[in-house]
Design an enzyme around this catalytic site. Structure first.
Site, PDB file in Angstrom:
ATOM      1  N   LYS A  85       0.218   2.259  -7.385  1.00  0.00           N
ATOM      2  CA  LYS A  85       1.617   1.432  -7.424  1.00  0.00           C
ATOM      3  C   LYS A  85       0.731   0.985  -9.079  1.00  0.00           C
ATOM      4  CE  LYS A  85       2.732  -3.221  -5.283  1.00  0.00           C
ATOM      5  NZ  LYS A  85       2.043  -4.020  -4.237  1.00  0.00           N
ATOM      6  N   SER A 160       6.313  -5.620  -2.021  1.00  0.00           N
ATOM      7  CA  SER A 160       6.589  -4.954  -3.368  1.00  0.00           C
ATOM      8  C   SER A 160       5.884  -3.773  -3.901  1.00  0.00           C
ATOM      9  CB  SER A 160       5.989  -5.814  -4.424  1.00  0.00           C
ATOM     10  OG  SER A 160       4.218  -5.882  -4.537  1.00  0.00           O
ATOM     11  N   SER A 184       3.192  -7.031   1.642  1.00  0.00           N
ATOM     12  CA  SER A 184       4.170  -5.683   0.644  1.00  0.00           C
ATOM     13  C   SER A 184       3.443  -4.385   0.894  1.00  0.00           C
ATOM     14  CB  SER A 184       3.520  -5.922  -1.221  1.00  0.00           C
ATOM     15  OG  SER A 184       3.817  -7.285  -1.024  1.00  0.00           O
TER      16      SER A 184
HETATM   17  N1  GLN Z   1       6.790 -10.170  -0.340  1.00  0.00           N
HETATM   18  C1  GLN Z   1       5.891 -11.362  -0.294  1.00  0.00           C
HETATM   19  C2  GLN Z   1       5.060 -11.992  -1.756  1.00  0.00           C
HETATM   20  O1  GLN Z   1       6.688 -11.925  -2.644  1.00  0.00           O
HETATM   21  C3  GLN Z   1       4.280 -10.561  -0.445  1.00  0.00           C
HETATM   22  C4  GLN Z   1       4.294  -9.466  -1.461  1.00  0.00           C
HETATM   23  C5  GLN Z   1       2.594  -9.208  -1.902  1.00  0.00           C
HETATM   24  O2  GLN Z   1       2.566  -8.299  -0.233  1.00  0.00           O
HETATM   25  N2  GLN Z   1       2.145  -8.393  -2.467  1.00  0.00           N
HETATM   26  O3  GLN Z   1       4.816 -12.944  -1.926  1.00  0.00           O
END
Ligand code: GLN
Length: 496
Positions: A85, A160, A184
């Site tokens: 990532k 994400s 994410s």
């Molecule tokens: N979708 C969640 C957020 O927007 C989790 C994001 C994540 O785990 N980085 O915060």
């Protein structure tokens, strides 16, 4: 005689690659070729990557091939194409977090989990697209455009860590690392039919991953099988002197228990979450079928409730942005990345660099977090959210007295269409309603494919007590066997 080399090298597992290298049936250099050939074939549609690192991959392959030629022992991930990532530092690459403000930022040190993969012989293919600073559930918040789901290019791969998930699903790499603050890793795992693990908080060092919410963030793997997930976890976990929250525990072989089955294990279906309004009944049905199948294999399946988890989402959207607003204070146009032109004074430089360099969701999170932490509101919001966090931890503690693992869908729906939720932040936030309580409690959970609906994968989330990854993965392995899900999307099958 060694076996003939299959044309689709990227369909090989971690173990296949090691054996191929050992027998001389394949070389790490061929694995690099295969990965970039697949990228050439699919990347224009999938857009999993922000940048490629072919030179680094070739250098790594040469080392592995030299070891193999000398007949030396091969490390655990020898010759395996890996992607990271784009919030994980690796010298020789840009680390952009898919943000304009870091678009040209070059790493000056290595993330520990990344370094451990490379020391184990993995080949660094590139850095993956993500929601900007990991804020999002679809990769649509990337400053470089969305990634696409290899199962249906008009749909999101989740987020994400959507680029990491899509790269594995499309066979561009064998494994990828993502980070999970509220879901994410697991939610994109569910949307792309990959196995996706968030380890126990502290199991894996966070050193070198750009911080979102430091009390929630964990790095974990995406793979096509549970066995590979266990192998990667063994490589990346363990104490790191550079991260004071990493836990000192004996190295474990997470593959050891995988074959033991689930006979006698107590599996709790989290009824209040599964029955939640907004959960697609077809998704729920797949998870209930999965629970039945585990019961037939000898698991003792029961029901459990986690009443405080209904407040998980609001608590997370205080705690997450609060920590993020503090972590993002360092991006000021002076020390890192983008700097606004023609500023009048230093305050103008800070303000304009941030306004021009951050995307809308990042600005929303900073505003939410700054507000929640401001004098006069701190107790009402942040203090309250921390109390909810404690209640959620207690819910899980109670549940794990009666059950070895807990089961929910990973996300309430299958992959949604690009654009479908982009203008409604709250609808987007809901796709993490089952994953967020896990981060708040710091426990491990994996998303494992348990079937599909209209050609789109469905993930089951298996949660365990702190450091019970071994048990979690054992149950995931059983689900993998009963669901007999084929992790190869039609897009990839059609290439053959
Ligand atoms: N979708 C969640 C957020 O927007 C989790 C994001 C994540 O785990 N980085 O915060």
């Amino acid at each position: 005689m060694s076996a003939p080399v299959p044309r689709d090298l990227s369909a090989l597992s971690v173990t296949d690659v090691r054996e191929g290298l050992r027998s001389g049936a394949l070389t790490a250099a061929e694995m690099v070729e295969a990965a970039y050939a697949r990228i050439d074939a699919v990347e224009s549609g999938v857009h999993a990557f922000n940048s490629l690192s072919r030179e680094l991959a070739e250098q790594a392959a040469a080392k592995v091939d030299a070891l193999a030629a000398a007949g030396d022992d091969l490390p655990a991930l020898a010759g395996v194409p890996v992607a990271f990532k784009d919030n994980m530092n690796l010298i020789g690459t840009r680390t952009t977090c898919s943000a304009k403000i870091l678009a040209d930022y070059r790493s000056v040190y290595d993330c520990t989990a990344v370094r451990r993969c490379l020391d184990a012989g993995a080949l660094p293919i590139g850095k993956c697209n993500m929601d900007e600073f990991a804020f999002g559930s679809s990769t649509e918040n990337s400053a470089f455009g969305p990634s696409h789901n290899p199962w249906d290019l008009e749909r999101v791969p989740g987020g994400s860590s959507g680029g990491s998930a899509a790269a594995v699903a499309a066979g561009e790499v064998t494994l990828a690392l993502g980070s999970d603050t509220g879901g994410s890793i697991r939610q994109p795992g569910s949307f792309t039919g990959t196995v996706a693990l968030k380890p126990t908080y502290g199991r894996v060092s966070r050193y070198g991953v750009v911080a979102f919410a430091s009390s929630l963030d964990q790095i974990g793997p995406f793979t096509r099988s549970v066995e590979e997930c266990a192998q990667v976890l063994g490589v990346i976990s363990g104490r790191d002197p550079m991260d004071a929250t990493s836990v000192d525990r004996e190295a474990e072989d997470f593959t050891a228990a995988l074959g033991q089955g689930v006979d006698g294990l107590r599996v709790g279906i989290v009824r209040d979450l599964c029955e939640m309004e907004g959960c697609d009944p077809a998704v729920r049905a797949r998870v209930y079928e999965t629970a039945d199948a585990l019961g037939k294999l000898g698991a003792k399946v029961g029901e459990v409730e986690l009443p405080s988890t209904q407040f998980g989402l609001p608590a997370y959207y205080i705690i997450g942005p609060a920590e993020a607003s503090s972590n993002l204070a360092r991006f000021d146009g002076i020390r890192y990345g983008y700097r606004a032109k023609d500023a009048e004074d230093v305050m103008d430089l800070y303000l304009r660099s941030r306004v021009e360099g951050f995307g809308p969701e990042t600005i929303r999170r900073i505003m939410l977090g700054t507000y929640a932490l401001s004098a006069g509101y701190y107790d009402a919001y942040y203090g309250q959210a921390q109390k909810v966090r404690t209640l959620i931890i207690r819910d899980f503690e109670r549940a794990f007295r009666d059950f070895d693992v807990l089961l929910t869908p990973t996300s309430p729906t299958t992959a949604f269409r690009i654009g479908e939720k982009a203008t409604d932040p709250v609808a987007m936030y809901l796709s993490d309603v089952f994953t967020i309580p896990v981060n708040l409690a710091g426990i491990p959970a994996v998303s494992v494919p348990c079937g599909s609906i209209d050609g789109l994968p469905v993930g089951a989330q298996v949660m365990g007590a702190h450091f019970a990854e071994g048990t979690v993965l054992r149950v995931a392995r059983a689900i993998e066997q009963v669901s007999a899900f084929d992790p190869v999307p039609p897009l990839v099958r059609d290439l053959a």
